[in-house]
Design a protein around this motif. Structure first.
Motif, short mmCIF file in Angstrom:
data_model
loop_
_atom_site.label_atom_id
_atom_site.label_comp_id
_atom_site.label_asym_id
_atom_site.label_seq_id
_atom_site.Cartn_x
_atom_site.Cartn_y
_atom_site.Cartn_z
N ARG A 164 11.53 5.28 -4.61
CA ARG A 164 12.49 4.94 -3.57
C ARG A 164 11.77 4.48 -2.30
N THR A 165 10.64 5.10 -1.97
CA THR A 165 9.85 4.70 -0.81
C THR A 165 9.31 3.29 -0.98
N ILE A 166 8.83 2.99 -2.19
CA ILE A 166 8.32 1.64 -2.46
C ILE A 166 9.44 0.62 -2.35
N GLN B 297 12.18 0.76 -0.62
CA GLN B 297 12.58 0.56 0.77
C GLN B 297 11.57 -0.31 1.53
N ALA B 298 10.27 -0.13 1.22
CA ALA B 298 9.23 -0.94 1.89
C ALA B 298 9.35 -2.41 1.48
N LEU B 299 9.66 -2.65 0.22
CA LEU B 299 9.79 -4.04 -0.25
C LEU B 299 11.01 -4.72 0.38
N LYS B 300 12.07 -3.97 0.61
CA LYS B 300 13.27 -4.55 1.21
C LYS B 300 13.03 -4.98 2.65
N LYS B 301 12.06 -4.36 3.31
CA LYS B 301 11.80 -4.65 4.72
C LYS B 301 10.83 -5.83 4.90
N VAL C 224 0.85 -1.18 0.00
CA VAL C 224 0.00 0.00 0.00
C VAL C 224 0.89 1.24 0.00
N THR C 225 0.70 2.09 -0.98
CA THR C 225 1.49 3.31 -1.10
C THR C 225 0.56 4.52 -1.12
#
Length: 273
Positions: A264-266, A268-272, A250-251
């Motif tokens: 970049r926000t997406i 970073q969220a996928l990496k977590k 969800v973005t």
């Protein structure tokens, strides 16, 4: 410095300024100043390389550049300053980047763009930059002059970040100044690391791409702390947020959020996950 008006009937077109308020005469004077500084720098570097730094005098540098001693001192205060002719103008360009930043841009991204002006100064003349790097490694006085120049950039970026923290955050402590200084130092350190590696490699390779990679690491480390920062009169809160709920990402992003920042926000969220 604008050209003197010869008479009251001087054509208006000759006194016209550019849209940003800078006259054609001012631009010519700035270009001539930079050209002379670079000429003196080239003469100094050649003499330092052939005679050695200690054995070279200001008079010899001026003579090699074909100018008088007083001309040298109109441009530089000392001979060690003579091999850094572009720092003053680059500092002005970096400051202009900060001043013209759009309201929605993350201040850390703005600082990264400002630092790129410094990198481009070096990358614009690889051979000169590599030789200057070699000289500064050999001569302590030149190294100290270089460190002083780097400190000016770092102070500029620290002041900028300090001016764009959310004032509400200071109610719980006095960490904002510390975070601003550490973040600015991280950006400058990332730049210096990439630049030195490029110079040691003889100025070969895509140094700007290498810097972008280093900045991505800095952003990932500090953006979470600075993301909520807003400029005076600008919106508060992050430009984009992303969270993973099960198998769904969800973005939420503001309509004025830069696409690069959203992506970049997406990422970073996928990496977590």
């Amino acid at each position: 410095m604008s050209q003197p008006v010869k008479s009251a009937r001087t054509p208006r077109s000759s006194r016209a300024s550019s849209p940003d308020g800078e006259s054609a005469g001012s631009r010519r004077a700035a270009a001539q100043r930079l050209s002379m500084r670079r000429k003196l720098a080239a003469a100094a570097m050649e003499l330092f390389a052939s005679k050695g730094y200690e054995a070279t005098t200001v008079d010899e540098i001026a003579a090699a550049a074909g100018v008088a001693r007083r001309t040298f001192f109109r441009h530089f205060r000392s001979k060690e300053e003579a091999i850094f002719p572009d720092h003053d103008d680059t500092l002005v360009r970096a400051e202009a980047v900060l001043e013209a930043a759009p309201p929605h841009e993350n201040p850390l991204d703005t600082v990264c763009r400002g630092v790129k002006e410094v990198l481009r100064m070096y990358a614009g003349s690889p051979a000169v930059s590599v030789e200057r790097y070699r000289l500064t490694r050999q001569v302590p006085a030149l190294r100290e002059a270089e460190i002083a120049s780097v400190a000016r950039y770092e102070r500029l970026f620290t002041r900028y970040l300090l001016g764009h923290f959310d004032e509400r955050a200071t109610r719980d402590g006095d960490d904002d100044p510390l975070l601003a200084e550490v973040a600015a130092s991280a950006v400058v350190t990332a730049h210096n690391h990439v630049l030195r590696r490029w110079l040691r490699a003889g100025g070969q390779g895509d140094v700007e791409a290498q810097l972008d990679h280093a900045f991505a690491i800095v952003r990932e480390t500090f953006s979470a702390s600075i993301m909520g920062v807003g400029r005076p009169g600008g919106e508060r809160g992050p430009a984009a947020t992303a969270s993973v709920e099960g198998e769904v990402l969800v973005t939420v992003a503001r309509t004025d959020a830069p696409l690069e920042q959203v992506m970049r926000t997406i990422e970073q969220a996928l990496k977590k996950r």
